[in-house]
Design a protein around this motif. Sequence first.
Motif, PDB file in Angstrom:
ATOM      1  N   UNK A 129      57.614  55.316  -8.099  1.00 30.72           N
ATOM      2  CA  UNK A 129      56.447  54.603  -8.604  1.00 30.72           C
ATOM      3  C   UNK A 129      55.198  55.064  -7.851  1.00 30.72           C
ATOM      4  N   UNK A 130      54.130  55.376  -8.569  1.00 26.81           N
ATOM      5  CA  UNK A 130      52.866  55.747  -7.933  1.00 26.81           C
ATOM      6  C   UNK A 130      51.736  55.583  -8.935  1.00 26.81           C
ATOM      7  N   UNK A 153      50.601  42.320  -1.318  1.00 20.55           N
ATOM      8  CA  UNK A 153      49.269  42.926  -1.421  1.00 20.55           C
ATOM      9  C   UNK A 153      49.198  44.284  -0.727  1.00 20.55           C
ATOM     10  N   UNK A 154      49.697  44.373   0.488  1.00 22.29           N
ATOM     11  CA  UNK A 154      49.605  45.628   1.225  1.00 22.29           C
ATOM     12  C   UNK A 154      50.316  46.775   0.540  1.00 22.29           C
ATOM     13  N   UNK A 155      51.428  46.464  -0.114  1.00 24.97           N
ATOM     14  CA  UNK A 155      52.168  47.517  -0.822  1.00 24.97           C
ATOM     15  C   UNK A 155      51.407  47.979  -2.059  1.00 24.97           C
ATOM     16  N   UNK A 156      50.821  47.018  -2.787  1.00 23.27           N
ATOM     17  CA  UNK A 156      50.025  47.397  -3.959  1.00 23.27           C
ATOM     18  C   UNK A 156      48.830  48.225  -3.517  1.00 23.27           C
ATOM     19  N   UNK A 157      48.128  47.751  -2.489  1.00 19.28           N
ATOM     20  CA  UNK A 157      46.938  48.458  -2.019  1.00 19.28           C
ATOM     21  C   UNK A 157      47.276  49.876  -1.580  1.00 19.28           C
ATOM     22  N   UNK A 158      48.376  50.026  -0.843  1.00 17.78           N
ATOM     23  CA  UNK A 158      48.744  51.364  -0.380  1.00 17.78           C
ATOM     24  C   UNK A 158      49.083  52.278  -1.550  1.00 17.78           C
ATOM     25  N   UNK A 159      49.849  51.767  -2.521  1.00 13.82           N
ATOM     26  CA  UNK A 159      50.217  52.603  -3.653  1.00 13.82           C
ATOM     27  C   UNK A 159      48.983  53.032  -4.441  1.00 13.82           C
ATOM     28  N   UNK A 160      48.073  52.094  -4.699  1.00 13.98           N
ATOM     29  CA  UNK A 160      46.905  52.428  -5.510  1.00 13.98           C
ATOM     30  C   UNK A 160      45.942  53.350  -4.768  1.00 13.98           C
ATOM     31  N   UNK A 161      45.773  53.137  -3.468  1.00 15.06           N
ATOM     32  CA  UNK A 161      44.790  53.919  -2.719  1.00 15.06           C
ATOM     33  C   UNK A 161      45.309  55.302  -2.316  1.00 15.06           C
ATOM     34  N   UNK A 162      46.616  55.439  -2.115  1.00 14.14           N
ATOM     35  CA  UNK A 162      47.170  56.725  -1.711  1.00 14.14           C
ATOM     36  C   UNK A 162      47.294  57.706  -2.875  1.00 14.14           C
ATOM     37  N   UNK A 163      47.170  57.230  -4.092  1.00 12.49           N
ATOM     38  CA  UNK A 163      47.176  58.115  -5.255  1.00 12.49           C
ATOM     39  C   UNK A 163      48.433  58.958  -5.359  1.00 12.49           C
ATOM     40  N   UNK A 168      56.541  55.508  -4.175  1.00 14.37           N
ATOM     41  CA  UNK A 168      57.478  54.495  -3.709  1.00 14.37           C
ATOM     42  C   UNK A 168      58.833  54.812  -4.322  1.00 14.37           C
ATOM     43  N   UNK A 169      59.784  55.142  -3.505  1.00 16.17           N
ATOM     44  CA  UNK A 169      61.121  55.440  -3.994  1.00 16.17           C
ATOM     45  C   UNK A 169      61.847  54.190  -4.441  1.00 16.17           C
ATOM     46  N   UNK A 170      62.984  54.386  -5.104  1.00 15.05           N
ATOM     47  CA  UNK A 170      63.729  53.269  -5.670  1.00 15.05           C
ATOM     48  C   UNK A 170      64.165  52.273  -4.600  1.00 15.05           C
ATOM     49  N   UNK A 253      51.982  68.329  -3.660  1.00 18.34           N
ATOM     50  CA  UNK A 253      52.940  67.839  -2.678  1.00 18.34           C
ATOM     51  C   UNK A 253      52.759  66.335  -2.473  1.00 18.34           C
ATOM     52  N   UNK A 254      53.843  65.665  -2.140  1.00 16.02           N
ATOM     53  CA  UNK A 254      53.794  64.220  -1.930  1.00 16.02           C
ATOM     54  C   UNK A 254      54.972  63.822  -1.045  1.00 16.02           C
ATOM     55  N   UNK A 255      54.850  62.662  -0.440  1.00 19.10           N
ATOM     56  CA  UNK A 255      55.974  62.099   0.305  1.00 19.10           C
ATOM     57  C   UNK A 255      56.486  60.882  -0.439  1.00 19.10           C
ATOM     58  N   UNK A 256      57.774  60.651  -0.310  1.00 18.97           N
ATOM     59  CA  UNK A 256      58.375  59.463  -0.902  1.00 18.97           C
ATOM     60  C   UNK A 256      58.795  58.529   0.218  1.00 18.97           C
ATOM     61  N   UNK A 257      58.456  57.295   0.085  1.00 19.44           N
ATOM     62  CA  UNK A 257      58.846  56.350   1.121  1.00 19.44           C
ATOM     63  C   UNK A 257      59.668  55.217   0.532  1.00 19.44           C
TER      64      UNK A 257
END
Length: 257
Positions: A129-130, A153-163, A168-170, A253-257
């Motif tokens: 998810x991204x 909130x922090x997870x939503x903010x990080x996902x939206x701002x990190x583009x 976010x892995x499964x 390139x991207x990282x999955x967390x």
Amino acid sequence: MTAVRVTADKDSGVAIVTLDRPARLNAIDLAMRDELRTVWGELRFDDSVRAIVLTGAGDRAFSTGLDRDAVVPQPNSPYMADDPLLHVGPKSNDLWKPVVAAVRGMACGGAFYLLGEADFVVADPSAAFFDPHTTYGMVSAYESVLMSGRMPYGEVARMMLMGTAERIGARRAYDIGLVSELTGPGGALAAATECATVIAGYPPEGVQGTVRALWAAKEANLAAGYAQAPHLIALGNLPGERQAELFTARNRTFRTR
């Protein structure tokens, strides 16, 4: 229907709605958008369908959101901006039958209009998810509002701002509550269908009332966020040609967390 496939099992009371553009990673063009709205409308009147599973064709993506080739006419005014996907989901089409999303592969951007209006999400290990909006000079407004009701909130903010730099892995999605069940490889559709079959076996009046009550608990926050969204988009989005330049020059390139 050419971009949305619907199969219904009258015995179980479950319909499976499949986004069926796998060659385009199930991206939503305006024709698919219109088909989805038609499907939700038809399911409102089909009493033989008591629960719905929403999934994407192929193994690469649930959906990558709005098709970048879609041409969306806009009035020449920041006060009348039209969002092409605002009414693409089941709840925004007044459908109060339960919808379980089965996710395999990527789910990003405009896919959150659909996941945000599903009642819960089942995913297999390939799910990721991204949200690419900020990478391409766009405001993530409606997507952020919808996902703020599904994640901390922090997870939503990080996902939206990190583009596009992170996904976010499964497993992480399951840990933060975005995904309610993590299945084995290729198992999301079967698991979601199993859940939908159980729910469809209950009296529909109680089920649909529960769906409506759950959504009512979110509506005030959604309405407040949606009221700001058109203005934020009008102010914050770069011109289309600049967005296209950023898309072409993006770092893959991207990282999955």
